[in-house]
Design an enzyme around this catalytic site. Sequence first.
Site, PDB file in Angstrom:
ATOM      1  N   ASN A  10       0.890  -1.166   0.000  1.00 11.40           N
ATOM      2  CA  ASN A  10       0.000   0.000   0.000  1.00 11.40           C
ATOM      3  C   ASN A  10       0.925   1.211   0.000  1.00 11.40           C
ATOM      4  O   ASN A  10       1.479   1.568   1.026  1.00 11.40           O
ATOM      5  CB  ASN A  10      -0.896  -0.027   1.247  1.00 11.40           C
ATOM      6  CG  ASN A  10      -1.703   1.252   1.400  1.00 11.40           C
ATOM      7  OD1 ASN A  10      -1.787   2.055   0.473  1.00 11.40           O
ATOM      8  ND2 ASN A  10      -2.297   1.428   2.573  1.00 11.40           N
ATOM      9  N   LYS A  12       0.269   4.252  -0.366  1.00 10.57           N
ATOM     10  CA  LYS A  12      -0.320   5.471   0.209  1.00 10.57           C
ATOM     11  C   LYS A  12      -0.027   6.677  -0.698  1.00 10.57           C
ATOM     12  O   LYS A  12      -0.016   6.520  -1.919  1.00 10.57           O
ATOM     13  CB  LYS A  12       0.182   5.667   1.638  1.00 10.57           C
ATOM     14  CG  LYS A  12      -0.040   4.409   2.483  1.00 10.57           C
ATOM     15  CD  LYS A  12       0.076   4.640   3.953  1.00 10.57           C
ATOM     16  CE  LYS A  12      -0.192   3.338   4.690  1.00 10.57           C
ATOM     17  NZ  LYS A  12      -0.178   3.502   6.134  1.00 10.57           N
TER      18      LYS A  12
HETATM   19  P1  PGA Z   1       2.518   0.314   7.590  1.00 11.39           P
HETATM   20  O1  PGA Z   1       1.095   0.571   6.886  1.00 11.39           O
HETATM   21  O2  PGA Z   1       3.031  -0.982   7.070  1.00 11.39           O
HETATM   22  O3  PGA Z   1       3.357   1.495   7.191  1.00 11.39           O
HETATM   23  O4  PGA Z   1       2.246   0.271   9.062  1.00 11.39           O
HETATM   24  C1  PGA Z   1       0.203  -0.474   6.666  1.00 11.39           C
HETATM   25  C2  PGA Z   1      -1.076   0.066   6.079  1.00 11.39           C
HETATM   26  O5  PGA Z   1      -1.540   1.127   6.523  1.00 11.39           O
HETATM   27  O6  PGA Z   1      -1.650  -0.548   5.167  1.00 11.39           O
END
Ligand code: PGA
Length: 250
Positions: A10, A12
């Site tokens: 992901n 983001k």
């Molecule tokens: P992270 O994010 O691995 O940076 O904790 C996971 C997510 O929000 O899908």
Amino acid sequence: MARKKIIAGNWKMNKTPSEAKALVELLAPLVQNDDVDVVYCVPAIDIVPVVESVKGSNVAVGAENMYVEESGAYTGEIAPAMLVDAGVKYVIIGHSERREYFKEDDAFLNKKVLKAFEHGLTPILCCGETLEQRESGVTLDWIRLQIKSDMQGVTAEQAASMVIAYEPIWAIGTGKTATADQAEEVCKAIRECIAEIYDTDTAEKIRIQYGGSMNAGNCKELLAKPDIDGGLIGGASLKADFGEIVNYNK
Ligand code: PGA
């Protein structure tokens, strides 16, 4: 039949289109593992170049969001048909960041899940509790409520094909991972909830990921748990570590 693991990045709100292409190139030799389905969920503007860059490889592309209407006057939104036409296979629905910052509630997310299926997209439906909820002992009730609300009207066949990501909010981007036992407890409860709504066959087929600071160091222990069928990975999906997670069993 054993469930195939699914490891999804992901990204983001990271990576410009040219940075996205460079990341795909960096990861290409590192993410080959026939035992695992690999997905990159990328920002909307990166979808076209990333689909192009992964062509002919084992990597599928997902979107991080979509809207619930077919087309029309919804400035700034992306329709499911646009995703499908661009070559997208998966779509993240109900990530806690969307629930929190963009006020997406369960009724709206339920519409998104149904709309995704209408277009042949596989939802990666996220759920998860806050630290406060965990500490007050309501985690499992809360998760069950999210799943039941977000999956209203989903058929057993659809449910069997989809992905649920359990992401405790307190573990996202914090470097604070749930222990493998904590993650397994909730993923198992999600599977039991699916068996309750549908049947055990559907529950055995649905894939349940853990997400929240999963990285190359902790993935093996998490992915060894019987009800954890993969990971939704934020921070660690933006670097070579992602390849180590994909190859957790090597
Ligand atoms: P992270 O994010 O691995 O940076 O904790 C996971 C997510 O929000 O899908």
